[in-house]
Structure formats: structure tokens, C-alpha cells
Design an enzyme around this catalytic site. Sequence first.
Site, PDB file in Angstrom:
ATOM      1  N   SER A  96      23.532  30.129  23.958  1.00 57.77           N
ATOM      2  CA  SER A  96      22.499  29.631  24.744  1.00 57.77           C
ATOM      3  C   SER A  96      21.689  28.500  24.001  1.00 57.77           C
ATOM      4  O   SER A  96      20.934  27.731  24.546  1.00 57.77           O
ATOM      5  CB  SER A  96      21.599  31.081  24.905  1.00 57.77           C
ATOM      6  OG  SER A  96      21.110  31.620  23.548  1.00 57.77           O
TER       7      SER A  96
ATOM      8  N   HIS B 126      25.287  32.133  30.410  1.00 65.25           N
ATOM      9  CA  HIS B 126      25.084  30.869  30.627  1.00 65.25           C
ATOM     10  C   HIS B 126      26.737  30.448  31.018  1.00 65.25           C
ATOM     11  O   HIS B 126      26.607  29.127  31.208  1.00 65.25           O
ATOM     12  CB  HIS B 126      24.907  30.166  29.498  1.00 65.25           C
ATOM     13  CG  HIS B 126      23.334  30.289  28.914  1.00 65.25           C
ATOM     14  ND1 HIS B 126      22.209  29.614  29.438  1.00 65.25           N
ATOM     15  CD2 HIS B 126      22.529  31.193  28.071  1.00 65.25           C
ATOM     16  CE1 HIS B 126      21.077  30.180  29.111  1.00 65.25           C
ATOM     17  NE2 HIS B 126      21.257  31.151  28.133  1.00 65.25           N
TER      18      HIS B 126
ATOM     19  N   LYS C  33      19.896  32.753  36.034  1.00 63.05           N
ATOM     20  CA  LYS C  33      20.123  31.367  35.539  1.00 63.05           C
ATOM     21  C   LYS C  33      20.780  30.633  36.435  1.00 63.05           C
ATOM     22  O   LYS C  33      20.030  30.318  37.433  1.00 63.05           O
ATOM     23  CB  LYS C  33      21.061  31.529  34.024  1.00 63.05           C
ATOM     24  CG  LYS C  33      19.810  32.101  33.059  1.00 63.05           C
ATOM     25  CD  LYS C  33      20.530  32.662  31.682  1.00 63.05           C
ATOM     26  CE  LYS C  33      19.181  32.694  30.781  1.00 63.05           C
ATOM     27  NZ  LYS C  33      19.679  33.698  29.668  1.00 63.05           N
TER      28      LYS C  33
END
Length: 371
Positions: free
Chosen positions: A166, A194, A226
Site C-alpha cells: 500500500s 490494492h 478501494k
Amino acid sequence: MRDFKYQRFLKTAERISSTRALIDGREVVLFCANDYLGLANHPEVISAASEAARNHGFGAGSAPLISGHTQYHENLRRELARFKSAESSLLFGSGYSANTGTIPAIAGKDDIIFSDRLNHASIIDGCRLSGAKINIYDHNDHVHLKKLLAEKSGGRKLVVTEGVFSMDGDIAPLPEIIHAANAYGAGLYIDEAHSTGVLGDTGRGIFEHFNMSPGPGIMQMGTLGKALGSYGAFAAGDGKYIKLLMNTARSFIFSTSLPSPACAAALAALSVLQREPERLSRLHENARILREGFKKIGYEAKGGGTPIIPVIVGEADDAVKLSDALLISGFYAPAIRPPTVPEGQCRIRFTVSATHAPSDIYALLEAMKRL
Ligand SMILES: *Cc1c(COP(=O)(O)O)cnc(C)c1O
């Protein structure tokens, strides 16, 4: 009261989208969000969430094992298992809650965890909560991992890593990690916060990126907040592990279910993502333009092949100054300081979205050249 070194501040956005924010009455271009595909504002995502709220109300009203598990939750669980090529999956309130619930459910005090040095705070907390013996291996260093796996014995072994890191924006060397884990009979837990919706031709994550399929004994965790533009998280893996989580993961059992609109939004996001793979190519093209642009003007960005593009500044004050100067120039990307990153490694963590126009990126590069 506990002491802290770096004071943090909240910035209030009066309006926000994947690439623009209205802060202190000024519109700025956002280069720090994790809404990588611009799905949080997609009309289908918004209308799916609104419809779910109209049908079921907003809050789920109770924990999943009581009455908080609706058809939206069940459909999302199924869809996520399919998307991640896993037998089954389970929803959690957030990524933080998934990591702190799942890791202690699959590892206990008689077990040994091997954790990447740069793993996220929620992974660290999950490992600590498990009571297992924790061994830290150097970041993305499968040789060091292998050495530790060979040295340590006396319990079941679990390797824990992020897919895309990240704060460094680099990709875990999955084939080598799996090879090391298999050689020593270790399980693998991979946090795809991610990489879900980011890596692989259809956004399925790190396994697709490396053209591999998740074998037995592998647990994938991912977030909905995300690239999927919603909120919440999931764990996906073998049916027997998911059953174990459903019966023992405390953050699953003792916490209110996700709101149905969050599930409906994530389902709609998954459908848009699969129908419009060009969002992924735009995302990676934008990341390439920014990364190569930084190089041309003399900034060395960490990582590669991901939309997380960190520029290391060093000391906290300097990182804050650069971030403040960027904000005055119309770009928002805050300074990242310890304990999020190590001392002396303060940085501006730039992220791009598929919805940035190339002109947004060139304007940022112009500003960085001046500063
Ligand atoms: C953001 C993040 C989390 C936490 O997810 P939330 O849904 O925001 O709680 C967990 N792991 C990693 C690697 C992350 O970047």
C-alpha cells in the site's frame, strides 16, 4: 494519555470524486484516493446502492449470524468467490476487521507466522492477536523468507503478505513466495486490498497478474473500499477455511453486517469492471505516464506496475512542506509519515485513477518540476 510524535489533521472535503475535491472552498485535483477505477461515483453503482437502501433500509440491523445477512450479502459472497476463483468467501465490515479477524482464526499460539516487513498495520495487529510466534522477513525477499522457513520449526506455518504494497506500490513476488511456502508446508495469506480491481487483465488480482490460480491452503483477503468503490472487505478461500472463519473469526461474529447498499454497490462495481476492462488499461496507462514523468524530471518513484507511485522525501517536515506547496498549486496528496512508513522514509504517496485525464497528470508533473 499516550504520547505521539506526529500530529495528524483531518481535511474536510466539501465535495469529492475520484479525481477532484473541494477543500477549503477550492477545487483541487486529487492524487491520493484508492478509488482506482472511478467506480465510487459510477451511476450504476450509485443507483444499485440507492435501490438497496429503498428495498432494505440503510443499516443491516444486526450481525450476519443473527438477521444481518440479506440476499445482497449472499449474492456478493458468491460473486466474490467466483471473481477470486475460490470455493467460498465471507464478508467483513472492513479490511482492518478482516485482517484482525481472519489471521487469528487460522493461526494460533502454537503456530509460526512469517510476515513481510512492510505489511499493513491491520495485518500486524491480526498477527499479534493470533498469539502465534511472528517472524519478520525482509520486504519482498523470498530468499530471506525461505531461510526463516527452514530455520523455524515447531508448529504450523503461515506466510502473510500483501499483493500490492500500500505504501511502496510494488508487487509481491508471488511465484517465489508460493514456492517457498510449499517447500516448507506453509499456508499463505495474501492481502489484496490494492490488487483487487487493479492487477490482472480483468482485475482479479495478483494471481491473474502472474497467470496462476490460487491453490488449496491459500487465503485471499480483499477490500471493497478501494478499486471497487464501496466499503467493506472479504476473505476468499477453501470452503473449510471459510467455515472456520464463520465459526471463529471474532470480528465477523461480533460485528454488525455491512449495510446492504454497500453490498449492492460492490456487486454493481464488479459488473462494471468486468464489462469495461478498458478502465484497467486506462488506469495502468495513467500510472505509466506519471511514473515515467517523475523519472524525466528527476524524481525517483518507488514501486512499479501499480497505480501507487510514492516519491520519497525523507524527513517529515520536508514531506509536509511539499504536500502543502502542492495543495497551494491545486493538487492534493498528503505527506505519509511514521508509523505508516519508517522514519526517514516520509513520502508523498501519489495514486492515479482511470478517470484522471492525461492533462491532470501533466499539470501535476509541471507543478512538481517547479517545487
Ligand atoms: C486499506 C488497507 C486495509 C484496510 O482496509 P479497510 O477496508 O480500509 O479497513 C488492509 N490492508 C491493506 C494492505 C490496506 O491497504
